[in-house]
Enzyme design. Sequence first.
Site, PDB file in Angstrom:
ATOM      1  N   HIS A  60       0.566  -1.437   0.122  1.00  0.00           N
ATOM      2  CA  HIS A  60       0.388   0.012   0.112  1.00  0.00           C
ATOM      3  C   HIS A  60       0.844   1.325   0.210  1.00  0.00           C
ATOM      4  O   HIS A  60       0.990   2.372  -1.414  1.00  0.00           O
ATOM      5  CB  HIS A  60      -0.892  -0.296   1.070  1.00  0.00           C
ATOM      6  CG  HIS A  60      -1.880  -1.361   1.214  1.00  0.00           C
ATOM      7  ND1 HIS A  60      -3.238  -1.116   0.777  1.00  0.00           N
ATOM      8  CD2 HIS A  60      -1.841  -3.224   1.471  1.00  0.00           C
ATOM      9  CE1 HIS A  60      -3.813  -2.599   0.695  1.00  0.00           C
ATOM     10  NE2 HIS A  60      -3.170  -3.249   0.875  1.00  0.00           N
ATOM     11  N   THR A  70      -4.666  -0.150  -4.962  1.00  0.00           N
ATOM     12  CA  THR A  70      -3.570  -0.911  -5.252  1.00  0.00           C
ATOM     13  C   THR A  70      -3.451  -1.804  -6.079  1.00  0.00           C
ATOM     14  O   THR A  70      -2.215  -3.162  -5.587  1.00  0.00           O
ATOM     15  CB  THR A  70      -2.719  -0.735  -3.708  1.00  0.00           C
ATOM     16  OG1 THR A  70      -3.466  -1.366  -3.055  1.00  0.00           O
ATOM     17  CG2 THR A  70      -2.744   0.761  -3.595  1.00  0.00           C
ATOM     18  N   ASP A 121      -6.428   5.043   0.933  1.00  0.00           N
ATOM     19  CA  ASP A 121      -6.382   4.467   0.266  1.00  0.00           C
ATOM     20  C   ASP A 121      -7.473   3.259   0.702  1.00  0.00           C
ATOM     21  O   ASP A 121      -8.404   3.518   1.491  1.00  0.00           O
ATOM     22  CB  ASP A 121      -5.366   2.753   1.342  1.00  0.00           C
ATOM     23  CG  ASP A 121      -5.157   2.201   0.914  1.00  0.00           C
ATOM     24  OD1 ASP A 121      -5.955   0.920   0.830  1.00  0.00           O
ATOM     25  OD2 ASP A 121      -3.894   1.851   1.124  1.00  0.00           O
ATOM     26  N   VAL A 156      14.796  -5.489  -1.112  1.00  0.00           N
ATOM     27  CA  VAL A 156      15.968  -5.149  -1.972  1.00  0.00           C
ATOM     28  C   VAL A 156      15.242  -4.284  -2.849  1.00  0.00           C
ATOM     29  O   VAL A 156      14.445  -3.866  -2.051  1.00  0.00           O
ATOM     30  CB  VAL A 156      16.316  -6.355  -2.849  1.00  0.00           C
ATOM     31  CG1 VAL A 156      16.849  -7.122  -2.257  1.00  0.00           C
ATOM     32  CG2 VAL A 156      15.429  -7.029  -3.680  1.00  0.00           C
ATOM     33  N   SER A 169       3.710  -5.965  -7.916  1.00  0.00           N
ATOM     34  CA  SER A 169       5.663  -6.420  -8.466  1.00  0.00           C
ATOM     35  C   SER A 169       4.330  -6.727 -10.314  1.00  0.00           C
ATOM     36  O   SER A 169       5.722  -6.756 -10.836  1.00  0.00           O
ATOM     37  CB  SER A 169       5.244  -7.687  -7.545  1.00  0.00           C
ATOM     38  OG  SER A 169       5.945  -8.185  -6.491  1.00  0.00           O
ATOM     39  N   ASP A 222      -5.337 -11.216  -3.353  1.00  0.00           N
ATOM     40  CA  ASP A 222      -6.067 -10.866  -4.859  1.00  0.00           C
ATOM     41  C   ASP A 222      -5.221 -11.515  -5.590  1.00  0.00           C
ATOM     42  O   ASP A 222      -5.304 -11.124  -7.055  1.00  0.00           O
ATOM     43  CB  ASP A 222      -5.740  -9.058  -4.885  1.00  0.00           C
ATOM     44  CG  ASP A 222      -4.469  -8.818  -4.734  1.00  0.00           C
ATOM     45  OD1 ASP A 222      -3.949  -9.697  -4.513  1.00  0.00           O
ATOM     46  OD2 ASP A 222      -3.984  -7.607  -4.497  1.00  0.00           O
ATOM     47  N   GLN A 223      -4.139 -11.959  -5.455  1.00  0.00           N
ATOM     48  CA  GLN A 223      -3.024 -12.603  -6.295  1.00  0.00           C
ATOM     49  C   GLN A 223      -3.078 -13.241  -7.059  1.00  0.00           C
ATOM     50  O   GLN A 223      -2.615 -12.909  -8.208  1.00  0.00           O
ATOM     51  CB  GLN A 223      -2.188 -13.506  -5.412  1.00  0.00           C
ATOM     52  CG  GLN A 223      -1.120 -12.337  -4.525  1.00  0.00           C
ATOM     53  CD  GLN A 223      -0.510 -12.405  -2.844  1.00  0.00           C
ATOM     54  OE1 GLN A 223       0.214 -14.155  -3.474  1.00  0.00           O
ATOM     55  NE2 GLN A 223      -0.441 -11.916  -2.371  1.00  0.00           N
TER      56      GLN A 223
HETATM   57  N1  UDP Z   1      -2.835 -12.484   2.955  1.00  0.00           N
HETATM   58  C1  UDP Z   1      -1.882 -11.806   2.911  1.00  0.00           C
HETATM   59  N2  UDP Z   1      -2.383 -11.127   1.926  1.00  0.00           N
HETATM   60  C2  UDP Z   1      -3.277 -10.889   1.717  1.00  0.00           C
HETATM   61  C3  UDP Z   1      -4.107 -11.609   1.808  1.00  0.00           C
HETATM   62  C4  UDP Z   1      -3.993 -12.648   2.940  1.00  0.00           C
HETATM   63  O1  UDP Z   1      -0.321 -11.997   3.115  1.00  0.00           O
HETATM   64  O2  UDP Z   1      -3.362  -9.545   0.117  1.00  0.00           O
HETATM   65  C5  UDP Z   1      -2.612 -13.413   4.385  1.00  0.00           C
HETATM   66  C6  UDP Z   1      -2.558 -13.221   5.598  1.00  0.00           C
HETATM   67  O3  UDP Z   1      -2.049 -12.226   6.036  1.00  0.00           O
HETATM   68  C7  UDP Z   1      -3.727 -14.111   6.212  1.00  0.00           C
HETATM   69  C8  UDP Z   1      -2.921 -15.153   5.554  1.00  0.00           C
HETATM   70  O4  UDP Z   1      -3.198 -15.069   4.384  1.00  0.00           O
HETATM   71  O5  UDP Z   1      -2.851 -14.237   7.680  1.00  0.00           O
HETATM   72  C9  UDP Z   1      -4.486 -16.352   5.565  1.00  0.00           C
HETATM   73  O6  UDP Z   1      -4.851 -15.236   4.895  1.00  0.00           O
HETATM   74  P1  UDP Z   1      -6.821 -15.685   4.824  1.00  0.00           P
HETATM   75  O7  UDP Z   1      -7.070 -14.633   5.384  1.00  0.00           O
HETATM   76  O8  UDP Z   1      -6.939 -16.025   3.683  1.00  0.00           O
HETATM   77  O9  UDP Z   1      -6.974 -17.178   5.358  1.00  0.00           O
HETATM   78  P2  UDP Z   1      -7.024 -17.596   6.872  1.00  0.00           P
HETATM   79  O10 UDP Z   1      -6.769 -16.483   7.703  1.00  0.00           O
HETATM   80  O11 UDP Z   1      -8.553 -17.923   7.281  1.00  0.00           O
HETATM   81  O12 UDP Z   1      -6.087 -18.556   7.262  1.00  0.00           O
HETATM   82  N1  UDP Z   2       9.625  -4.825  -2.811  1.00  0.00           N
HETATM   83  C1  UDP Z   2      11.302  -4.338  -2.882  1.00  0.00           C
HETATM   84  N2  UDP Z   2      11.915  -4.819  -2.670  1.00  0.00           N
HETATM   85  C2  UDP Z   2      11.674  -6.369  -1.419  1.00  0.00           C
HETATM   86  C3  UDP Z   2      10.556  -6.353  -1.301  1.00  0.00           C
HETATM   87  C4  UDP Z   2       9.037  -6.080  -2.615  1.00  0.00           C
HETATM   88  O1  UDP Z   2      11.410  -3.363  -3.145  1.00  0.00           O
HETATM   89  O2  UDP Z   2      12.807  -6.950  -0.959  1.00  0.00           O
HETATM   90  C5  UDP Z   2       8.124  -4.155  -3.044  1.00  0.00           C
HETATM   91  C6  UDP Z   2       7.523  -4.081  -4.318  1.00  0.00           C
HETATM   92  O3  UDP Z   2       8.710  -3.617  -5.556  1.00  0.00           O
HETATM   93  C7  UDP Z   2       6.420  -3.621  -4.306  1.00  0.00           C
HETATM   94  C8  UDP Z   2       6.351  -3.973  -3.047  1.00  0.00           C
HETATM   95  O4  UDP Z   2       7.231  -3.294  -2.171  1.00  0.00           O
HETATM   96  O5  UDP Z   2       6.648  -2.551  -5.119  1.00  0.00           O
HETATM   97  C9  UDP Z   2       5.440  -5.150  -2.443  1.00  0.00           C
HETATM   98  O6  UDP Z   2       4.458  -5.320  -3.235  1.00  0.00           O
HETATM   99  P1  UDP Z   2       3.496  -6.269  -3.744  1.00  0.00           P
HETATM  100  O7  UDP Z   2       1.406  -5.777  -4.012  1.00  0.00           O
HETATM  101  O8  UDP Z   2       4.204  -6.539  -4.929  1.00  0.00           O
HETATM  102  O9  UDP Z   2       3.196  -7.444  -2.925  1.00  0.00           O
HETATM  103  P2  UDP Z   2       2.774  -6.920  -1.129  1.00  0.00           P
HETATM  104  O10 UDP Z   2       4.131  -7.451  -0.209  1.00  0.00           O
HETATM  105  O11 UDP Z   2       1.670  -6.441  -0.729  1.00  0.00           O
HETATM  106  O12 UDP Z   2       2.376  -8.890  -0.681  1.00  0.00           O
END
Ligand code: UDP
Ligand code: UDP
Length: 467
Positions: free
Chosen positions: A25, A145, A122, A344, A366, A385-386
């Site tokens: 975010h 985002t 946000d 990094v 990413s 959302d991945q």
């Molecule tokens: N999570 C994450 N990024 C997201 C959504 C979820 O890292 O965009 C992580 C969140 O930290 C959580 C884990 O995925 O601890 C499992 O999430 P979810 O809520 O899907 O399942 P549950 O809590 O039921 O295990």
């Molecule tokens: N990122 C980075 N270095 C790291 C890890 C993450 O620069 O070692 C940055 C990456 O380029 C992106 C953000 O952190 O801009 C991570 O956002 P993303 O939506 O890809 O994944 P999230 O960390 O929220 O799961």
Amino acid sequence: MATTTKSEKGTPPHLALFPCAGMGHLMPFLRLAAMLASRGCSVTFITVQPTVSAAESDHLSSFFSTHPHIKRLEFPLPPYKKSKFLNNDPFFIQAEAIGNAVHLLRPVLSCLSPSLSAIVADFSVASSVSQLASDLSISTYILITTSARFLSLMVYFPLLAQYKNTKNNAGGGNGYIELPGIGPMPVSSIPPAMLDDNNFFAVSISTNVSSIFKVKSILINTFNWIESEAIEALNSSGVAPHPAPILPVGPLESFDIEQASDLPWLDEQAPESVVFVSFGSRTALSKDQIKELTTGLEKSGCTFLWVLKASKVDKDDTEKVEDIVGESFLGRAKKKGIVIKGWVNQEQILAHPAIGGFVSHCGWNSVIEAARLGVPILAWPQHGDQRINAEVVEKVGFGLWVREWGWTGEKLVDGNDIADRITELMLSENLRARAKEVKEKARHARETNGSSERLLQGLIDSFKSKE
Ligand code: UDP
Ligand code: UDP
């Protein structure tokens, strides 16, 4: 709802930016802040204290030291008792705490000088921010985002009711949900947490989604060419309910890409020969899965740069690399790759000519960074959302996705399978060519007359013209 946009004649528009927790975010908000400031806006950036991760506080410190013209508005979070919807995810706990504390900003926001033209919030705090802004007669905008495709799913959140308790394709329907203007979306791509009324993920979307229909417009870190279908569907008047206008203003530009390269190992590698492996800022694979990944990297025979995370929050990530992947792997890997633990500069790595592919969890930042820099992706989505973001990668054709690998923890993905897919990624001329085409399209979107730049400039002009 009051929607006056104020900007005294001759003074630049004054915007407040309000991100939620986590680097996924913070990064796009910092990028937008720098872009608005360099285009003549006065920017106040709201920073919640304390942050969850060290990466957030480090980035904030260095950002404000390199952007002294952007004002920092510190917002100390009061002590907070989490609701029953939360598990132990510190980022979700922080998101809920911020949403509940937003009203405390009232006195400080109401007496900012010059007064605010608008707040850009946000999505995860949009409901409480738009309520406060409306009380103060300040216009609200949202910065999304995630992908436009995932936004479509959030917009149709109420439609999901019929799929509740349906996990993957197993129970009910034909395994697809029909989204107006988007077509069938596999239920298996919808995060299970979004179908669970008692999960904070679902609660947060249901709390904030109504703002999508009320705010002035919605900025999103994507661009027209890469997600035209979802953007058109969201903006089409035939689609009801009709959200506020969607402004694809991405890919948002990096604010620190000009930093000198600090990657001597990468500088020595052949062009497009290295696979970069990273699962973002808050995703740690299980120890067993990490072991399979070591096998996969080794068997692929590819040169690699792996950013290893062993816990969700960086401050807790204290284990040594060798204790996680083993001394023998590191020994064998010496000539073939490096494993880094810690932050990094991902964009700098993706921009490096030695990088030929990216094994990514498909956090939206990413994906959009890989698109902007023309790097093909092996999508390995884990949460949230991945999977929907991975669908975008697959549809656009600049990456591979093995759906059967499942959500995180659903199954152990075999090292041999990982090796095969990494090899496929690194050898595919088609993916490489398509990624370069995507990069060109992204570059066009950001040119002076490009689709994203025109929308951003139009928005800034609209702030300037209103008093
Ligand atoms: N999570 C994450 N990024 C997201 C959504 C979820 O890292 O965009 C992580 C969140 O930290 C959580 C884990 O995925 O601890 C499992 O999430 P979810 O809520 O899907 O399942 P549950 O809590 O039921 O295990
Ligand atoms: N990122 C980075 N270095 C790291 C890890 C993450 O620069 O070692 C940055 C990456 O380029 C992106 C953000 O952190 O801009 C991570 O956002 P993303 O939506 O890809 O994944 P999230 O960390 O929220 O799961």
